[in-house]
Design a protein around this motif. Structure first.
Motif, PDB file in Angstrom:
ATOM      1  N   TRP A 115       0.940  -1.060  -0.004  1.00  0.00           N
ATOM      2  CA  TRP A 115      -0.041  -0.055  -0.123  1.00  0.00           C
ATOM      3  C   TRP A 115       1.051   1.399   0.150  1.00  0.00           C
ATOM      4  N   SER A 116       1.979   1.243   0.759  1.00  0.00           N
ATOM      5  CA  SER A 116       2.913   2.383   0.809  1.00  0.00           C
ATOM      6  C   SER A 116       3.633   2.446  -0.358  1.00  0.00           C
ATOM      7  N   SER A 117       3.983   1.393  -1.100  1.00  0.00           N
ATOM      8  CA  SER A 117       4.613   1.509  -2.364  1.00  0.00           C
ATOM      9  C   SER A 117       3.742   2.140  -3.369  1.00  0.00           C
ATOM     10  N   TRP A 118       2.354   1.551  -3.427  1.00  0.00           N
ATOM     11  CA  TRP A 118       1.306   1.898  -4.442  1.00  0.00           C
ATOM     12  C   TRP A 118       1.166   3.311  -4.777  1.00  0.00           C
ATOM     13  N   GLY A 119       1.048   4.044  -3.499  1.00  0.00           N
ATOM     14  CA  GLY A 119       0.814   5.571  -3.513  1.00  0.00           C
ATOM     15  C   GLY A 119       1.853   6.138  -4.725  1.00  0.00           C
ATOM     16  N   THR A 120       3.037   5.690  -5.021  1.00  0.00           N
ATOM     17  CA  THR A 120       3.963   6.493  -5.863  1.00  0.00           C
ATOM     18  C   THR A 120       3.954   5.506  -7.140  1.00  0.00           C
ATOM     19  N   ALA A 121       4.014   4.139  -7.205  1.00  0.00           N
ATOM     20  CA  ALA A 121       4.077   3.430  -8.155  1.00  0.00           C
ATOM     21  C   ALA A 121       2.877   3.642  -9.049  1.00  0.00           C
ATOM     22  N   GLN A 122       1.709   3.766  -8.536  1.00  0.00           N
ATOM     23  CA  GLN A 122       0.598   3.579  -9.464  1.00  0.00           C
ATOM     24  C   GLN A 122       0.970   4.904 -10.638  1.00  0.00           C
ATOM     25  N   HIS A 123       1.387   5.929 -10.230  1.00  0.00           N
ATOM     26  CA  HIS A 123       1.766   7.034 -11.167  1.00  0.00           C
ATOM     27  C   HIS A 123       2.710   6.877 -12.325  1.00  0.00           C
ATOM     28  N   ILE A 124       3.509   5.625 -12.077  1.00  0.00           N
ATOM     29  CA  ILE A 124       4.575   5.252 -12.916  1.00  0.00           C
ATOM     30  C   ILE A 124       4.064   4.086 -13.696  1.00  0.00           C
ATOM     31  N   LEU A 125       3.538   2.859 -13.151  1.00  0.00           N
ATOM     32  CA  LEU A 125       3.015   2.013 -13.809  1.00  0.00           C
ATOM     33  C   LEU A 125       1.482   2.474 -14.779  1.00  0.00           C
ATOM     34  N   LEU A 126       0.721   3.120 -14.088  1.00  0.00           N
ATOM     35  CA  LEU A 126      -0.467   3.898 -14.890  1.00  0.00           C
ATOM     36  C   LEU A 126      -0.315   5.010 -15.583  1.00  0.00           C
ATOM     37  N   SER A 127       0.845   5.348 -16.207  1.00  0.00           N
ATOM     38  CA  SER A 127       1.054   6.675 -16.660  1.00  0.00           C
ATOM     39  C   SER A 127       0.451   7.238 -17.872  1.00  0.00           C
ATOM     40  N   LYS A 128      -0.365   6.283 -18.449  1.00  0.00           N
ATOM     41  CA  LYS A 128      -0.998   6.627 -19.931  1.00  0.00           C
ATOM     42  C   LYS A 128      -1.920   7.803 -19.383  1.00  0.00           C
ATOM     43  N   GLY A 129      -1.774   8.759 -20.455  1.00  0.00           N
ATOM     44  CA  GLY A 129      -2.701  10.053 -20.271  1.00  0.00           C
ATOM     45  C   GLY A 129      -2.165  11.131 -19.099  1.00  0.00           C
TER      46      GLY A 129
END
Length: 156
Positions: A31-45
């Motif tokens: 959960w702590s990692s996902w807060g930042t990683a989501q912007h890198i992994l789901l960066s389309k748009g």
């Protein structure tokens, strides 16, 4: 010598508690990692570009943002301060939607985003090996967590 039912119940309760602690550590790390990683992994748009760091405080660094696609330049964009973020460096970043906060992209940014999960894997390996007595699984978790931390250290 046979164990009585209360002894078996105690062992099962201890194992369930240790499994719950290990699971809690892993979920918290993810959960702590996902807060930042989501912007890198789901960066389309999202807004991609470069950040020229011009000033650093105790926790954040700021600088001018130049987008890759047609979008307005931003004079002040902030990024979390880390070992590799210092004055004068130009970084490839993606902006968090609706904010002026940037997240580093590329292999170094992606690995750095998952550092909390790597730490959680190392901590949970102690619980798995010591509390649950699953040594192979504990060594596997520790190996993956250690490799993730080492790779992010080398990439930065």
């Amino acid at each position: 010598m046979k164990r009585n039912s209360s002894g078996r119940m105690l062992v099962h309760t201890r194992n369930a508690a240790m499994a719950l602690v290990a699971l809690l550590l892993l979920v918290a790390g993810f959960w702590s990692s996902w807060g930042t990683a989501q912007h890198i992994l789901l960066s389309k748009g999202r807004d991609h570009g470069t950040l020229a760091v011009s000033r650093c405080d105790d926790d954040t660094c700021t600088g001018a943002y130049t987008p890759r696609a047609p979008a307005p330049d931003r004079a002040e964009v902030t990024i979390e301060k880390s070992v590799s973020v210092r004055k004068g460096v130009t970084l490839s970043v993606v902006l968090k939607p609706g904010t002026g906060e940037a997240v580093r992209t590329g292999p170094a940014g992606g690995l750095y985003a998952w550092v909390p999960l790597g730490g959680a894997l190392l901590l949970s390996a102690l619980v798995i090996g010591g509390g649950l007595r699953l040594t192979r699984l504990a060594w596997g978790a520790a190996g993956v967590g250690g490799a993730l931390l080492l790779a992010s250290f080398l990439a930065l």
